[in-house]
Write an enzyme that holds these catalytic residues in place. Structure first.
Site, PDB file in Angstrom:
ATOM      1  N   THR A 125      43.872  23.823  30.028  1.00 46.01           N
ATOM      2  CA  THR A 125      45.248  23.580  29.856  1.00 46.01           C
ATOM      3  C   THR A 125      46.071  22.717  30.655  1.00 46.01           C
ATOM      4  OG1 THR A 125      47.344  24.997  30.111  1.00 46.01           O
ATOM      5  CG2 THR A 125      45.317  25.657  31.362  1.00 46.01           C
ATOM      6  N   ASP A 126      46.959  22.145  30.262  1.00 43.78           N
ATOM      7  CA  ASP A 126      47.878  21.360  31.086  1.00 43.78           C
ATOM      8  C   ASP A 126      48.410  22.022  32.373  1.00 43.78           C
ATOM      9  OD1 ASP A 126      49.911  22.440  29.699  1.00 43.78           O
ATOM     10  OD2 ASP A 126      50.956  20.641  29.124  1.00 43.78           O
ATOM     11  N   GLU A 127      48.489  23.312  32.078  1.00 43.15           N
ATOM     12  CA  GLU A 127      49.276  24.343  33.268  1.00 43.15           C
ATOM     13  C   GLU A 127      48.587  23.805  34.362  1.00 43.15           C
ATOM     14  OE1 GLU A 127      50.989  27.785  30.631  1.00 43.15           O
ATOM     15  OE2 GLU A 127      50.621  27.996  32.546  1.00 43.15           O
ATOM     16  N   TYR A 150      47.031  33.044  35.897  1.00 40.96           N
ATOM     17  CA  TYR A 150      46.473  32.415  34.533  1.00 40.96           C
ATOM     18  C   TYR A 150      46.220  31.192  34.677  1.00 40.96           C
ATOM     19  CZ  TYR A 150      46.045  29.675  30.205  1.00 40.96           C
ATOM     20  OH  TYR A 150      45.535  28.740  29.399  1.00 40.96           O
ATOM     21  N   LYS A 154      42.252  29.128  35.490  1.00 37.07           N
ATOM     22  CA  LYS A 154      41.851  28.110  34.412  1.00 37.07           C
ATOM     23  C   LYS A 154      41.438  26.902  35.123  1.00 37.07           C
ATOM     24  CE  LYS A 154      41.761  28.058  30.386  1.00 37.07           C
ATOM     25  NZ  LYS A 154      40.868  28.219  29.572  1.00 37.07           N
TER      26      LYS A 154
END
Ligand code: NAD
Ligand code: DAU
Length: 336
Positions: A125-127, A150, A154
């Site tokens: 994810t870009d998060e 989260y 990741k």
């Protein structure tokens, strides 16, 4: 080609399974999914009888089980979607998030290493880049600065996967996608929650000032990107996958209200998310240059399709919003 897809009963994983079975007649898929609150075999009803598809219920964080599954199935490649994917739930209960996202990825990497899998595509994810200051857009070299349990889990999983490439020469690729939307999206995330609440004339809870920015990507565009990297990506590389469309949350919600024909008075400001990232922004030049992939779905068309899907699938929505969902909704929103 036999693919082991993890998390194939979730929102993006099920779209990927449907896409691959439709467009790659030489592929067989084994879908490994624990069927958490987010896993739903109804998402796969259209492919359930395919002779090229099979389902295994199980936990990616159960190491011995995962090792046995690889021995029995001997997959050529792994496409790893399974995760606890919701930031708000990771704030309320980080334990399963760390277990599945980090330790579960470790169990899969170990089994892939021992069984000599030819490709391990890790869906991230870009998060992991955290909040990005204007005017920058993150490329794949951008520092990792995750904010939530989260995104931190990741980011840890990304680094572990890449370490398996460096240390053991496992052919790992990592994709980091922006915010997805589309049919079968669990109504805990912004777009499906706002659509389903609007259709039921319920308040639409906007965190803080609602001016946080997200980059929106139609789910099928994301799945095509994952397939492009699986087929054409270079081992050891990371590929950002964005929709090239940055919008403030309030603007997204206004468009949902327009598409559902509901009044703006349904919007309700509520307490902000702790550690809320202000802005996500990535560049996808690398995947475009190396694989030819590009996002195809214009946002307003994708949103119209999505709204129509929720109008047409009220039974699906009613079923997923019963039971556990009500407890979660109460816990997350009652105190805001
Ligand atoms: P989702 O929550 O809809 O689905 C997750 C799936 O994983 C479910 O089917 C669930 O049953 C399964 N699962 C959870 N824990 C498991 C475990 N321990 N063992 C086996 N299966 C388990 O998630 P999603 O939105 O489809 O996201 C899929 C992947 O894409 C995730 O890795 C997520 O981090 C990543 N991603 C999501 C987005 C997004 O906008 N939704 C964007 C970028 C990346
Ligand atoms: O960027 C990719 C990520 O996008 C994925 O890795 C995650 O799995 C996915 O859940 C998503 O994370 P976000 O936190 O960005 O998505 P979410 O839909 O939860 O929230 C989007 C924005 O909307 C965010 O700024 C918070 C806000 N929001 C969300 C909800 C659920 C609200 O204002 N109200 C809400 O009720």
């Amino acid at each position: 080609m036999k693919l082991l897809v993890t998390g194939g009963a979730g929102f993006i994983g099920s779209a990927f399974v449907r896409l691959v079975l439709a467009e790659r007649p030489d592929c067989r898929i084994v879908n490994l999914d624990k069927l958490t609150y987010a896993g739903n075999l109804e998402n796969l009803a259209s492919v359930a009888d395919s002779p090229r598809y099979s389902f295994v219920k199980g936990d990616i964080a159960d190491g011995p089980f995962v090792m046995d599954l690889f021995a029995a199935e001997k997959p050529d490649a792994v496409v790893h979607f399974a995760a606890e994917s919701h930031v708000d739930r990771s704030i309320l209960s980080p334990d399963p998030v760390v277990r599945t996202n980090f330790y579960g990825t470790f169990c899969l990497l170990e089994a892939a290493r021992v069984h000599g899998v030819a490709r391990f595509q890790h869906v991230s994810t870009d998060e992991v880049y955290g909040s990005i200051e204007e005017p920058h857009d993150a490329d794949e070299q951008y520092p990792l600065k995750p904010s939530s349990p989260y995104s931190a889990s990741k980011a840890g999983a990304d680094l572990l996967a890449l370490s398996y490439r460096t240390t053991y020469k496992l052919p790992v690729t990592v994709t980091r996608a922006s915010n997805n939307y589309g049919p079968y999206h669990f109504p805990e995330k912004l777009i499906p929650l706002m659509i389903s609440n609007a259709l039921e004339d319920k308040p639409l809870p906007i965190y803080g000032d609602g001016r946080q920015i997200r980059d929106w990507l139609y789910v099928d565009d994301h799945c095509r990107a994952v397939l492009a990297v699986l087929e054409k990506g270079r081992p050891g590389e990371v590929y950002n996958v964005g929709g090239s469309l940055a919008l403030e949350n309030v603007e997204v919600v206004r468009r949902i209200l327009a598409a559902t024909g509901k009044p703006e008075s349904l919007m309700k400001t509520v307490a902000d998310r702790p550690g809320h990232d202000r802005r996500y922004a990535i560049t996808s030049e690398k995947i475009e240059r190396e694989t030819g992939w590009q996002p195809c779905m214009p946002f307003d068309d994708g949103l119209a399709l999505t709204v129509q899907w929720y109008r047409d699938n009220t039974d699906w929505v009613r079923r997923v919003k019963s039971g556990e969902y009500r407890d979660y909704y109460e816990k997350n929103y009652a105190q805001r």
